[in-house]
Scaffold this motif. Structure first.
Motif, mmCIF file in Angstrom:
data_model
loop_
_atom_site.group_PDB
_atom_site.id
_atom_site.type_symbol
_atom_site.label_atom_id
_atom_site.label_comp_id
_atom_site.label_asym_id
_atom_site.label_seq_id
_atom_site.Cartn_x
_atom_site.Cartn_y
_atom_site.Cartn_z
ATOM 1 N N ARG A 137 0.178 45.968 82.558
ATOM 2 C CA ARG A 137 1.439 46.162 81.856
ATOM 3 C C ARG A 137 1.860 44.886 81.122
ATOM 4 O O ARG A 137 2.549 44.945 80.122
ATOM 5 N N ARG A 138 1.437 43.763 81.626
ATOM 6 C CA ARG A 138 1.827 42.498 81.024
ATOM 7 C C ARG A 138 0.964 42.114 79.823
ATOM 8 O O ARG A 138 1.305 41.216 79.078
ATOM 9 N N ILE A 139 -0.188 42.758 79.653
ATOM 10 C CA ILE A 139 -1.076 42.422 78.535
ATOM 11 C C ILE A 139 -0.426 42.906 77.247
ATOM 12 O O ILE A 139 -0.007 44.048 77.133
ATOM 13 N N ASN A 140 -0.381 42.047 76.305
ATOM 14 C CA ASN A 140 0.235 42.376 75.023
ATOM 15 C C ASN A 140 -0.844 42.936 74.100
ATOM 16 O O ASN A 140 -1.774 42.223 73.713
ATOM 17 N N THR A 141 -0.744 44.215 73.745
ATOM 18 C CA THR A 141 -1.762 44.856 72.914
ATOM 19 C C THR A 141 -1.368 44.913 71.449
ATOM 20 O O THR A 141 -2.106 45.435 70.637
ATOM 21 N N ARG A 142 -0.234 44.372 71.089
ATOM 22 C CA ARG A 142 0.199 44.427 69.693
ATOM 23 C C ARG A 142 -0.724 43.652 68.757
ATOM 24 O O ARG A 142 -1.045 44.129 67.675
ATOM 25 N N PRO A 143 -1.192 42.444 69.104
ATOM 26 C CA PRO A 143 -2.093 41.740 68.178
ATOM 27 C C PRO A 143 -3.395 42.512 67.945
ATOM 28 O O PRO A 143 -3.896 42.535 66.826
ATOM 29 N N ILE A 155 -6.753 45.792 64.177
ATOM 30 C CA ILE A 155 -7.445 47.042 63.848
ATOM 31 C C ILE A 155 -6.852 47.649 62.584
ATOM 32 O O ILE A 155 -7.571 48.136 61.711
ATOM 33 N N ALA A 156 -5.535 47.614 62.454
ATOM 34 C CA ALA A 156 -4.879 48.164 61.266
ATOM 35 C C ALA A 156 -5.268 47.395 60.018
ATOM 36 O O ALA A 156 -5.574 47.982 58.979
ATOM 37 N N VAL A 157 -5.296 46.064 60.098
ATOM 38 C CA VAL A 157 -5.657 45.243 58.943
ATOM 39 C C VAL A 157 -7.116 45.491 58.554
ATOM 40 O O VAL A 157 -7.443 45.617 57.370
ATOM 41 N N ALA A 158 -7.997 45.571 59.539
ATOM 42 C CA ALA A 158 -9.411 45.827 59.247
ATOM 43 C C ALA A 158 -9.581 47.199 58.615
ATOM 44 O O ALA A 158 -10.374 47.370 57.668
ATOM 45 N N GLY A 159 -8.849 48.206 59.097
ATOM 46 C CA GLY A 159 -8.938 49.542 58.522
ATOM 47 C C GLY A 159 -8.465 49.572 57.089
ATOM 48 O O GLY A 159 -9.082 50.203 56.227
ATOM 49 N N ILE A 160 -7.391 48.862 56.809
ATOM 50 C CA ILE A 160 -6.875 48.819 55.442
ATOM 51 C C ILE A 160 -7.848 48.070 54.534
ATOM 52 O O ILE A 160 -8.122 48.484 53.405
ATOM 53 N N ALA A 161 -8.419 46.980 55.040
ATOM 54 C CA ALA A 161 -9.328 46.170 54.221
ATOM 55 C C ALA A 161 -10.601 46.946 53.894
ATOM 56 O O ALA A 161 -11.022 47.013 52.736
#
Length: 141
Positions: free
Chosen positions: A7-13, A18-24
């Motif tokens: 629960r403490r692991i931050n998955t936002r980065p 993944i979003a930036v790579a998909g857009i690129a």
């Protein structure tokens, strides 16, 4: 304990990467391409994994027509030169095929399948009692 750590692991980065790579990579296919090359060609050239299409063999080039005219969608196909069979011709063809099947079944040693008339025997009122299955009593061992 493990659930608390997860629960403490931050998955936002990770999601952002993944979003930036998909857009690129998704947008790379939308860019204008020159002379049939893609945006990944310089990368594949540097890695020495670029493939080039060899010219077609002579017999392939000779067998292909000069222009590949395809029938467009929505156009009625040309009329058929073969006329449909009459009902008498269809019955004669079915009889011929049935005879061939019977000959092959006989050669193979198989019994011919039961016809529809043999399968649909009318039941007499007396046969109701004989339709019930009787089970034999279990025999002791």
């Amino acid at each position: 304990m493990i659930i608390g750590r997860l629960r403490r692991i931050n998955t936002r980065p990770l999601g952002a990467m993944i979003a930036v790579a998909g857009i690129a990579f998704g947008g790379a296919g939308c860019s204008a391409q020159t002379s049939g090359s893609s945006g990944l060609k310089p990368i594949t050239d540097k890695l020495n994994i670029t493939t080039t299409v060899p010219p077609a063999a002579d017999f392939v080039e000779k067998s292909r027509p000069q222009s590949m005219d395809y029938m467009p969608v929505g156009v009625v196909p040309p009329a058929r030169s073969v006329k449909p069979r009459t009902p008498d011709q269809v019955k004669a063809l079915e009889a011929e095929m049935e005879g061939t099947r019977k000959r092959h079944d006989a050669l193979g040693g198989r019994k011919p399948p039961a016809t529809a008339a043999a399968k649909a025997k009318p039941k007499s009122p007396d046969s109701k009692s004989s339709d019930k299955k009787t089970t034999a009593p279990a025999q002791p061992m």
